[in-house]
Write a protein that holds these residues in place. Sequence first.
Motif, PDB file in Angstrom:
ATOM      1  N   GLY A   1     -85.026  78.839 -12.726  1.00 31.50           N
ATOM      2  CA  GLY A   1     -85.454  78.841 -14.119  1.00 31.50           C
ATOM      3  C   GLY A   1     -84.325  78.839 -15.120  1.00 31.50           C
ATOM      4  N   ASN A   2     -83.077  78.666 -14.655  1.00 33.32           N
ATOM      5  CA  ASN A   2     -81.948  78.701 -15.579  1.00 33.32           C
ATOM      6  C   ASN A   2     -81.582  77.276 -15.985  1.00 33.32           C
ATOM      7  N   ASP A   3     -81.907  76.937 -17.221  1.00 29.28           N
ATOM      8  CA  ASP A   3     -81.586  75.608 -17.737  1.00 29.28           C
ATOM      9  C   ASP A   3     -80.445  75.667 -18.751  1.00 29.28           C
ATOM     10  N   ARG A   4     -79.633  76.727 -18.654  1.00 31.66           N
ATOM     11  CA  ARG A   4     -78.542  76.921 -19.624  1.00 31.66           C
ATOM     12  C   ARG A   4     -77.175  76.823 -18.922  1.00 31.66           C
ATOM     13  N   THR A   5     -77.085  75.881 -17.977  1.00 32.91           N
ATOM     14  CA  THR A   5     -75.835  75.670 -17.258  1.00 32.91           C
ATOM     15  C   THR A   5     -75.098  74.482 -17.860  1.00 32.91           C
ATOM     16  N   VAL A   6     -73.815  74.676 -18.138  1.00 31.32           N
ATOM     17  CA  VAL A   6     -72.971  73.638 -18.733  1.00 31.32           C
ATOM     18  C   VAL A   6     -71.871  73.283 -17.738  1.00 31.32           C
ATOM     19  N   MET A   7     -71.731  71.981 -17.431  1.00 31.17           N
ATOM     20  CA  MET A   7     -70.692  71.523 -16.520  1.00 31.17           C
ATOM     21  C   MET A   7     -69.584  70.822 -17.293  1.00 31.17           C
ATOM     22  N   ILE A   8     -68.331  71.166 -16.997  1.00 28.40           N
ATOM     23  CA  ILE A   8     -67.193  70.565 -17.702  1.00 28.40           C
ATOM     24  C   ILE A   8     -66.062  70.277 -16.711  1.00 28.40           C
ATOM     25  N   ASP A   9     -65.557  69.053 -16.761  1.00 30.11           N
ATOM     26  CA  ASP A   9     -64.332  68.689 -16.052  1.00 30.11           C
ATOM     27  C   ASP A   9     -63.179  69.103 -16.968  1.00 30.11           C
ATOM     28  N   LEU A  10     -62.628  70.285 -16.723  1.00 28.40           N
ATOM     29  CA  LEU A  10     -61.696  70.886 -17.675  1.00 28.40           C
ATOM     30  C   LEU A  10     -60.447  70.040 -17.888  1.00 28.40           C
ATOM     31  N   MET A  11     -59.855  69.528 -16.814  1.00 24.45           N
ATOM     32  CA  MET A  11     -58.635  68.739 -16.962  1.00 24.45           C
ATOM     33  C   MET A  11     -58.914  67.441 -17.710  1.00 24.45           C
ATOM     34  N   ALA A  12     -60.025  66.773 -17.396  1.00 28.18           N
ATOM     35  CA  ALA A  12     -60.370  65.526 -18.071  1.00 28.18           C
ATOM     36  C   ALA A  12     -60.660  65.752 -19.546  1.00 28.18           C
ATOM     37  N   GLU A  13     -61.290  66.881 -19.869  1.00 21.27           N
ATOM     38  CA  GLU A  13     -61.623  67.181 -21.259  1.00 21.27           C
ATOM     39  C   GLU A  13     -60.395  67.587 -22.073  1.00 21.27           C
ATOM     40  N   SER A  14     -59.488  68.316 -21.446  1.00 18.16           N
ATOM     41  CA  SER A  14     -58.352  68.863 -22.195  1.00 18.16           C
ATOM     42  C   SER A  14     -57.140  67.945 -22.205  1.00 18.16           C
ATOM     43  N   HIS A  15     -56.909  67.228 -21.088  1.00 19.56           N
ATOM     44  CA  HIS A  15     -55.737  66.348 -20.985  1.00 19.56           C
ATOM     45  C   HIS A  15     -56.162  65.037 -20.323  1.00 19.56           C
ATOM     46  N   PRO A  16     -56.928  64.199 -21.016  1.00 19.58           N
ATOM     47  CA  PRO A  16     -57.482  63.000 -20.374  1.00 19.58           C
ATOM     48  C   PRO A  16     -56.428  62.064 -19.790  1.00 19.58           C
ATOM     49  N   TRP A  17     -55.337  61.841 -20.512  1.00 18.22           N
ATOM     50  CA  TRP A  17     -54.300  60.929 -20.009  1.00 18.22           C
ATOM     51  C   TRP A  17     -53.632  61.530 -18.779  1.00 18.22           C
ATOM     52  N   LEU A  18     -53.267  62.803 -18.857  1.00 15.49           N
ATOM     53  CA  LEU A  18     -52.625  63.461 -17.725  1.00 15.49           C
ATOM     54  C   LEU A  18     -53.582  63.550 -16.541  1.00 15.49           C
ATOM     55  N   ASN A  19     -54.861  63.771 -16.828  1.00  9.32           N
ATOM     56  CA  ASN A  19     -55.848  63.844 -15.753  1.00  9.32           C
ATOM     57  C   ASN A  19     -55.912  62.530 -14.991  1.00  9.32           C
ATOM     58  N   GLU A  20     -55.977  61.409 -15.718  1.00  6.41           N
ATOM     59  CA  GLU A  20     -56.060  60.113 -15.065  1.00  6.41           C
ATOM     60  C   GLU A  20     -54.805  59.812 -14.264  1.00  6.41           C
ATOM     61  N   MET A  21     -53.659  60.149 -14.816  1.00  2.63           N
ATOM     62  CA  MET A  21     -52.395  59.894 -14.131  1.00  2.63           C
ATOM     63  C   MET A  21     -52.292  60.712 -12.845  1.00  2.63           C
ATOM     64  N   THR A  22     -52.636  61.998 -12.915  1.00  4.67           N
ATOM     65  CA  THR A  22     -52.527  62.851 -11.738  1.00  4.67           C
ATOM     66  C   THR A  22     -53.584  62.500 -10.692  1.00  4.67           C
ATOM     67  N   ARG A  23     -54.771  62.069 -11.139  1.00  9.61           N
ATOM     68  CA  ARG A  23     -55.792  61.619 -10.193  1.00  9.61           C
ATOM     69  C   ARG A  23     -55.301  60.408  -9.403  1.00  9.61           C
ATOM     70  N   ARG A  24     -54.696  59.466 -10.100  1.00  8.23           N
ATOM     71  CA  ARG A  24     -54.183  58.270  -9.417  1.00  8.23           C
ATOM     72  C   ARG A  24     -53.049  58.634  -8.474  1.00  8.23           C
ATOM     73  N   PHE A  25     -52.181  59.534  -8.915  1.00  8.35           N
ATOM     74  CA  PHE A  25     -51.088  59.974  -8.052  1.00  8.35           C
ATOM     75  C   PHE A  25     -51.638  60.662  -6.809  1.00  8.35           C
ATOM     76  N   TYR A  26     -52.663  61.483  -7.007  1.00  4.88           N
ATOM     77  CA  TYR A  26     -53.299  62.178  -5.879  1.00  4.88           C
ATOM     78  C   TYR A  26     -53.825  61.185  -4.859  1.00  4.88           C
ATOM     79  N   LEU A  27     -54.561  60.164  -5.337  1.00  2.29           N
ATOM     80  CA  LEU A  27     -55.145  59.191  -4.419  1.00  2.29           C
ATOM     81  C   LEU A  27     -54.075  58.354  -3.736  1.00  2.29           C
ATOM     82  N   LYS A  28     -53.044  57.927  -4.499  1.00  3.88           N
ATOM     83  CA  LYS A  28     -51.983  57.098  -3.924  1.00  3.88           C
ATOM     84  C   LYS A  28     -51.168  57.888  -2.904  1.00  3.88           C
TER      85      LYS A  28
END
Length: 387
Positions: free
Chosen positions: A38-65
């Motif tokens: 019955g809890n419909d008050r849950t909020v989901m946030i990708d913290l790194m993507a929200e706070s540092h979008p450019w750095l998030n994308e760069m580190t994600r690509r580095f992680y995968l590579k």
Amino acid sequence: MNRFENNRQPKVLLLYASYGEGHLQVARAIKSALEERGNDRTVMIDLMAESHPWLNEMTRRFYLKSYTHMPSLYGWMYDFTRPMKHNSLFGGLLHSFGRDKIRRILEAERPDAVVHTFPFFALPGLKRRTRLMPPSYAVITDFDLHRRWVHPSIDRYYVATKDLKKELTQLGIPGGSVKVSGIPLKRGFRQTKATPELYNRYGLRADRPVVLIMAGAQGVMPDVNRICEGLLQNPNVQIALVCGHNDQMKQQVEHRFRQLYGGSRLHVFGFVEQIHELMALSGCLITKPGGVTLSEAIAAGLPIFVYRPVPGQERQNALYLESKGAAIIANDPDELSMQILSLIGDPLRLTASRLCTRRLQASNAAADSIALDILSNLRIMDKASIL
């Protein structure tokens, strides 16, 4: 005043990261379990993507590579940072990402609890700086403990095994703050049964053993062609190959094996949302050893084969399950094929392997257990605050 009076549900903030699919899947599973209560008050946030979008994308690509093309480098980084403390220079830097963003989120959302499914602990670092400080929970998404997960300001940990709980308590975390819950999964892994309708849905035959191959969300498992060729030498075996988001792999495999075998015993899929259905039809699993995928296989009671685990948390996951008799590690495709064909051709060994896997199953569904525990703790805390 009781914040939860008149049946008002607490607000839960779920923080995750998009380095792989597992952390997001765990967050979604917890959100779903909270909603079922019955809890419909849950909020989901990708913290790194929200706070540092450019750095998030760069580190994600580095992680995968680095993960796919330079696994030794990734493994070295993992092992080098594994013993770091939260207040070390590098640990403090990692936990600082998103600190300004999380402060603004706290002010805007006023959550009653924050749940982390990735160890960006910017929130605990704010405890001395703000009064808007809800309790923090951490859900560890692997079978191996990296010290990045260990922070004295986390109020409660949810872990996959008793061994992880023991490791945390040895590092000074109170035993009462660690709950052995298992890794949260979406619905269906224990309830789904193999039925004729399900076999028809995926084009599989019920009278032949199915080997499920999961190449990872990005479809990065090596030597897939050789593994399939080795297994298909047995005319009774059929394969369900899940290529994830790797459309190129899917097309190449389909083209190659349609010419060789006509495609009647090799069934190739892209990303499969209802993966528990394929697991219910399968006799064993070949996979990359991510924590969530391994937990899915454990919940489904599947014998697990891990092929060439890369250094880092996945190799540690594989070694842990191997030590429990729940996984077999192979580094050669021919060796892997022989091991699988030997297992599925021996009913006694197959049953024994399934029993080893089932011993690792959590007694309750992890997402349900975590959701119930969080809500119960919040109500206990709220009652204590008004006494």
